[in-house]
Motif scaffolding. Structure first.
Motif, PDB file in Angstrom:
ATOM      1  N   THR A  27       9.944 -36.967  19.740  1.00  0.00           N
ATOM      2  CA  THR A  27      10.333 -38.264  20.288  1.00  0.00           C
ATOM      3  C   THR A  27      10.391 -38.160  21.803  1.00  0.00           C
ATOM      4  O   THR A  27      10.705 -37.101  22.355  1.00  0.00           O
ATOM      5  N   LEU A  28      10.103 -39.250  22.488  1.00  0.00           N
ATOM      6  CA  LEU A  28      10.100 -39.269  23.943  1.00  0.00           C
ATOM      7  C   LEU A  28      11.492 -39.587  24.485  1.00  0.00           C
ATOM      8  O   LEU A  28      12.171 -40.491  23.990  1.00  0.00           O
ATOM      9  N   PHE A  29      11.883 -38.856  25.528  1.00  0.00           N
ATOM     10  CA  PHE A  29      13.115 -39.145  26.260  1.00  0.00           C
ATOM     11  C   PHE A  29      12.815 -39.014  27.741  1.00  0.00           C
ATOM     12  O   PHE A  29      12.279 -37.990  28.188  1.00  0.00           O
ATOM     13  N   VAL A  30      13.153 -40.042  28.523  1.00  0.00           N
ATOM     14  CA  VAL A  30      12.971 -40.002  29.966  1.00  0.00           C
ATOM     15  C   VAL A  30      14.352 -39.891  30.601  1.00  0.00           C
ATOM     16  O   VAL A  30      15.213 -40.753  30.376  1.00  0.00           O
ATOM     17  N   ASP A  31      14.582 -38.825  31.381  1.00  0.00           N
ATOM     18  CA  ASP A  31      15.918 -38.591  31.911  1.00  0.00           C
ATOM     19  C   ASP A  31      16.206 -39.473  33.131  1.00  0.00           C
ATOM     20  O   ASP A  31      15.361 -40.282  33.550  1.00  0.00           O
ATOM     21  N   VAL A  32      17.399 -39.312  33.701  1.00  0.00           N
ATOM     22  CA  VAL A  32      17.840 -40.192  34.789  1.00  0.00           C
ATOM     23  C   VAL A  32      16.993 -40.025  36.044  1.00  0.00           C
ATOM     24  O   VAL A  32      16.995 -40.893  36.920  1.00  0.00           O
ATOM     25  N   ASN A  33      16.258 -38.927  36.135  1.00  0.00           N
ATOM     26  CA  ASN A  33      15.369 -38.701  37.274  1.00  0.00           C
ATOM     27  C   ASN A  33      13.940 -39.143  37.012  1.00  0.00           C
ATOM     28  O   ASN A  33      13.054 -38.904  37.832  1.00  0.00           O
ATOM     29  N   TRP A  67      10.565 -35.959  28.675  1.00  0.00           N
ATOM     30  CA  TRP A  67      10.804 -34.830  27.784  1.00  0.00           C
ATOM     31  C   TRP A  67      10.418 -35.232  26.364  1.00  0.00           C
ATOM     32  O   TRP A  67      10.423 -36.417  26.021  1.00  0.00           O
ATOM     33  N   MET A  68      10.139 -34.250  25.553  1.00  0.00           N
ATOM     34  CA  MET A  68       9.998 -34.474  24.119  1.00  0.00           C
ATOM     35  C   MET A  68      11.072 -33.667  23.402  1.00  0.00           C
ATOM     36  O   MET A  68      11.255 -32.480  23.673  1.00  0.00           O
ATOM     37  N   VAL A  69      11.787 -34.325  22.506  1.00  0.00           N
ATOM     38  CA  VAL A  69      12.724 -33.656  21.610  1.00  0.00           C
ATOM     39  C   VAL A  69      12.050 -33.589  20.245  1.00  0.00           C
ATOM     40  O   VAL A  69      11.459 -34.572  19.783  1.00  0.00           O
ATOM     41  N   PHE A  70      12.111 -32.413  19.604  1.00  0.00           N
ATOM     42  CA  PHE A  70      11.406 -32.239  18.333  1.00  0.00           C
ATOM     43  C   PHE A  70      12.137 -31.226  17.463  1.00  0.00           C
ATOM     44  O   PHE A  70      13.046 -30.522  17.913  1.00  0.00           O
ATOM     45  N   CYS A  71      11.723 -31.158  16.198  1.00  0.00           N
ATOM     46  CA  CYS A  71      12.341 -30.267  15.226  1.00  0.00           C
ATOM     47  C   CYS A  71      11.419 -29.093  14.901  1.00  0.00           C
ATOM     48  O   CYS A  71      10.205 -29.270  14.761  1.00  0.00           O
ATOM     49  N   ARG A  72      12.029 -27.924  14.784  1.00  0.00           N
ATOM     50  CA  ARG A  72      11.335 -26.782  14.190  1.00  0.00           C
ATOM     51  C   ARG A  72      11.826 -26.666  12.757  1.00  0.00           C
ATOM     52  O   ARG A  72      13.023 -26.604  12.493  1.00  0.00           O
ATOM     53  N   GLU A  73      10.882 -26.628  11.832  1.00  0.00           N
ATOM     54  CA  GLU A  73      11.224 -26.832  10.422  1.00  0.00           C
ATOM     55  C   GLU A  73      11.916 -25.647   9.767  1.00  0.00           C
ATOM     56  O   GLU A  73      11.613 -24.484  10.048  1.00  0.00           O
ATOM     57  N   TRP A  74      12.789 -25.996   8.827  1.00  0.00           N
ATOM     58  CA  TRP A  74      13.441 -25.001   7.993  1.00  0.00           C
ATOM     59  C   TRP A  74      12.426 -24.179   7.205  1.00  0.00           C
ATOM     60  O   TRP A  74      12.713 -23.041   6.810  1.00  0.00           O
ATOM     61  N   LEU A  75      11.247 -24.716   6.947  1.00  0.00           N
ATOM     62  CA  LEU A  75      10.212 -23.971   6.237  1.00  0.00           C
ATOM     63  C   LEU A  75       9.919 -22.641   6.911  1.00  0.00           C
ATOM     64  O   LEU A  75       9.532 -21.672   6.260  1.00  0.00           O
ATOM     65  N   GLN A  76      10.101 -22.602   8.225  1.00  0.00           N
ATOM     66  CA  GLN A  76       9.797 -21.406   9.004  1.00  0.00           C
ATOM     67  C   GLN A  76      11.043 -20.649   9.447  1.00  0.00           C
ATOM     68  O   GLN A  76      11.022 -19.419   9.543  1.00  0.00           O
ATOM     69  N   VAL A  77      12.133 -21.360   9.712  1.00  0.00           N
ATOM     70  CA  VAL A  77      13.318 -20.711  10.285  1.00  0.00           C
ATOM     71  C   VAL A  77      14.562 -20.806   9.401  1.00  0.00           C
ATOM     72  O   VAL A  77      15.622 -20.325   9.788  1.00  0.00           O
ATOM     73  N   THR A  78      14.472 -21.420   8.230  1.00  0.00           N
ATOM     74  CA  THR A  78      15.560 -21.595   7.256  1.00  0.00           C
ATOM     75  C   THR A  78      16.639 -22.552   7.766  1.00  0.00           C
ATOM     76  O   THR A  78      16.956 -23.541   7.100  1.00  0.00           O
ATOM     77  N   ASP A  79      17.211 -22.270   8.932  1.00  0.00           N
ATOM     78  CA  ASP A  79      18.203 -23.157   9.541  1.00  0.00           C
ATOM     79  C   ASP A  79      17.471 -23.993  10.590  1.00  0.00           C
ATOM     80  O   ASP A  79      17.172 -23.518  11.690  1.00  0.00           O
ATOM     81  N   GLY A  80      17.121 -25.229  10.212  1.00  0.00           N
ATOM     82  CA  GLY A  80      16.305 -26.077  11.074  1.00  0.00           C
ATOM     83  C   GLY A  80      16.848 -26.175  12.488  1.00  0.00           C
ATOM     84  O   GLY A  80      18.065 -26.210  12.701  1.00  0.00           O
ATOM     85  N   MET A 135      16.627 -27.849  16.625  1.00  0.00           N
ATOM     86  CA  MET A 135      16.281 -28.994  17.470  1.00  0.00           C
ATOM     87  C   MET A 135      15.992 -28.479  18.876  1.00  0.00           C
ATOM     88  O   MET A 135      16.790 -27.734  19.446  1.00  0.00           O
ATOM     89  N   TYR A 136      14.847 -28.889  19.430  1.00  0.00           N
ATOM     90  CA  TYR A 136      14.398 -28.409  20.735  1.00  0.00           C
ATOM     91  C   TYR A 136      14.081 -29.572  21.660  1.00  0.00           C
ATOM     92  O   TYR A 136      13.791 -30.692  21.215  1.00  0.00           O
ATOM     93  N   ALA A 137      14.085 -29.248  22.970  1.00  0.00           N
ATOM     94  CA  ALA A 137      13.585 -30.158  23.995  1.00  0.00           C
ATOM     95  C   ALA A 137      12.583 -29.398  24.846  1.00  0.00           C
ATOM     96  O   ALA A 137      12.775 -28.210  25.138  1.00  0.00           O
ATOM     97  N   VAL A 138      11.510 -30.082  25.242  1.00  0.00           N
ATOM     98  CA  VAL A 138      10.530 -29.485  26.136  1.00  0.00           C
ATOM     99  C   VAL A 138      10.102 -30.536  27.152  1.00  0.00           C
ATOM    100  O   VAL A 138       9.930 -31.714  26.809  1.00  0.00           O
ATOM    101  N   GLN A 139       9.973 -30.133  28.405  1.00  0.00           N
ATOM    102  CA  GLN A 139       9.547 -31.060  29.446  1.00  0.00           C
ATOM    103  C   GLN A 139       8.062 -31.353  29.301  1.00  0.00           C
ATOM    104  O   GLN A 139       7.265 -30.463  29.005  1.00  0.00           O
ATOM    105  N   LEU A 140       7.698 -32.624  29.516  1.00  0.00           N
ATOM    106  CA  LEU A 140       6.307 -33.050  29.466  1.00  0.00           C
ATOM    107  C   LEU A 140       5.766 -33.251  30.877  1.00  0.00           C
ATOM    108  O   LEU A 140       6.522 -33.492  31.821  1.00  0.00           O
ATOM    109  N   THR A 141       4.462 -33.165  31.016  1.00  0.00           N
ATOM    110  CA  THR A 141       3.838 -33.489  32.295  1.00  0.00           C
ATOM    111  C   THR A 141       4.015 -34.979  32.566  1.00  0.00           C
ATOM    112  O   THR A 141       4.210 -35.777  31.626  1.00  0.00           O
TER     113      THR A 141
END
Length: 289
Positions: A129-135, A139-152, A154-160
Motif C-alpha cells: 500500500t502507498l503512504f506519503v509522509d509529511v515530507n 513509501w510502500m508498506v507491505f506484508c511478508r507472508e507467514w508461508l515463509q516466516v511463520t510469524d507474518g 509488516m515492513y516499510a520501504v521507501q519508494l523513488t
C-alpha cells in the motif's frame, strides 16, 4: 448495474474522485482468488456507493507478463496527477510479489510501471500500500507472508519519487504475534494482511491490518508511538472488526463522512464488500448507526 452485495470481491478498495462525482471499486475477484487463471483486475463505478456500474477491465496483462495466478488486492492511489495500482501477483517458481501499475484514469487501462515487482526478489510478499509522509516522500508498506516466516511480518520501504523502484532496504515495523488479538492458525502461523495507513484528526498515525482472531478473520488497529511511519508500533488489545471479515481501508464520501470498506464473510465465494460509516472518538473508530 449491480448492488454492492452482488459483487464477489475480496480486499475491496474504494477510490473517490470528487471532480467526477464518482467512486471506483477495486478488489480481488472471488471466482479466481484461489484457483484458476484470472483475466486481470476489474473496476466498478458508482455515484452513491450502493448501485455500481461495471465491471470494466482495469488491467489485462499483455503476453509475457510475469505472473499468471493469485491476482490479489488491487488498490489505486492518486499520486502526482496519475493513478497507481499496487497489487499482488504470483507465478509458479516465483515468490508472490507486489507490482505497481499506472494509468491516466482510475478506470484504466493500467500497465506495469517500473522494471518489475518492488518487493524483495526472494521474499513471499503481498498487499503493498502507498503512504506519503509529511515530507512528501512515498513509501510502500507491505506484508511478508507467514508461508515463509511463520510469524507474518509488516515492513516499510521507501519508494523513488516516480514510484519506479525502491530506495534502501525494507524496515521491519512489527510481527503479527505482537498484537494481543491475533491468534495462530492450526500450524502455528500468524497472518499479516491488508495494511492501510490513516492519520487521525489529532495527528496520530494508525494502521488497519488483518490477521486471524478468536472468531475468524479479523482487523485490528496499530498505532505509531512516534507519529512517524517507522514507529515504534503498538497494538490495541481487541480487534476493530472481529466478525470474520477484514482487509479494510478508509475513505471519505463526498459529504465528508468517514467510511470503512472491507470484505465479509471471509469464506469463498461468499465474500462481499461492505461499507460501514464510522466516526473518530476516544482515539479510535466507532460505528455510526
Amino acid at each position: 448495474m449491480k448492488h454492492i452485495s452482488d459483487i464477489n470481491f475480496r480486499d475491496p478498495f474504494i477510490l473517490p474522485v470528487p471532480e467526477e462525482g464518482m467512486y471506483y471499486l477495486y478488489g480481488t475477484e472471488g471466482a479466481t482468488a484461489w484457483k484458476g487463471q484470472p483475466q486481470g483486475f476489474d473496476v466498478y463505478r458508482s455515484k452513491d456507493l450502493t448501485q455500481w456500474e461495471g465491471p470494466f477491465p482495469a488491467f489485462r496483462p499483455e503476453a509475457g507478463f510475469w505472473a499468471d495466478h493469485h491476482y490479489w488486492a488491487p488498490e489505486v492511489h492518486r499520486y502526482r496527477n496519475r493513478y497507481y495500482m499496487f497489487a499482488s501477483f504470483k507465478a509458479d517458481g516465483r515468490p508472490r510479489a507486489t507490482q505497481i501499475l499506472a494509468s491516466d484514469h482510475p478506470i484504466g487501462p493500467f500497465a506495469p510501471h517500473g522494471a518489475g515487482p518492488v518487493t524483495p526478489d526472494d521474499w513471499e510478499c503481498l498487499d503493498g500500500t502507498l503512504f506519503v509522509d509529511v515530507n512528501g516522500v512515498p513509501w510502500m508498506v507491505f506484508c511478508r507472508e507467514w508461508l515463509q516466516v511463520t510469524d507474518g511480518e509488516m515492513y516499510a520501504v521507501q519508494l523513488t519519487p516516480g514510484l519506479t523502484g525502491t530506495i534502501g532496504d525494507p524496515v521491519l515495523l512489527f510481527k503479527a504475534s505482537e498484537a494481543p488479538w491475533s491468534v495462530p492458525g492450526k500450524e502455528g502461523q500468524y497472518v499479516t494482511d491488508g495494511p492501510y495507513l490513516y492519520r487521525m484528526q489529532d495527528g496520530e498515525l494508525v494502521m488497519l491490518w488483518s490477521s486471524l482472531g478468536r472468531d475468524g478473520y479479523a482487523m485490528g488497529l496499530a498505532r505509531s508511538e512516534s507519529g512517524q511511519l517507522l514507529g515504534p508500533w503498538c497494538h490495541d488489545p481487541e480487534p476493530l472488526f472481529g466478525e470474520d471479515g477484514g482487509h479494510g481501508m478508509l475513505f471519505r464520501d463526498f459529504h465528508g463522512s468517514l467510511l470503512l470498506t472491507l470484505h465479509a464473510p471471509n469464506v469463498n465465494p461468499q465474500e462481499r464488500p461492505i461499507v460501514i460509516e464510522l466516526e473518530e472518538a476516544d482515539r479510535t473508530f466507532i460505528r455510526r448507526r
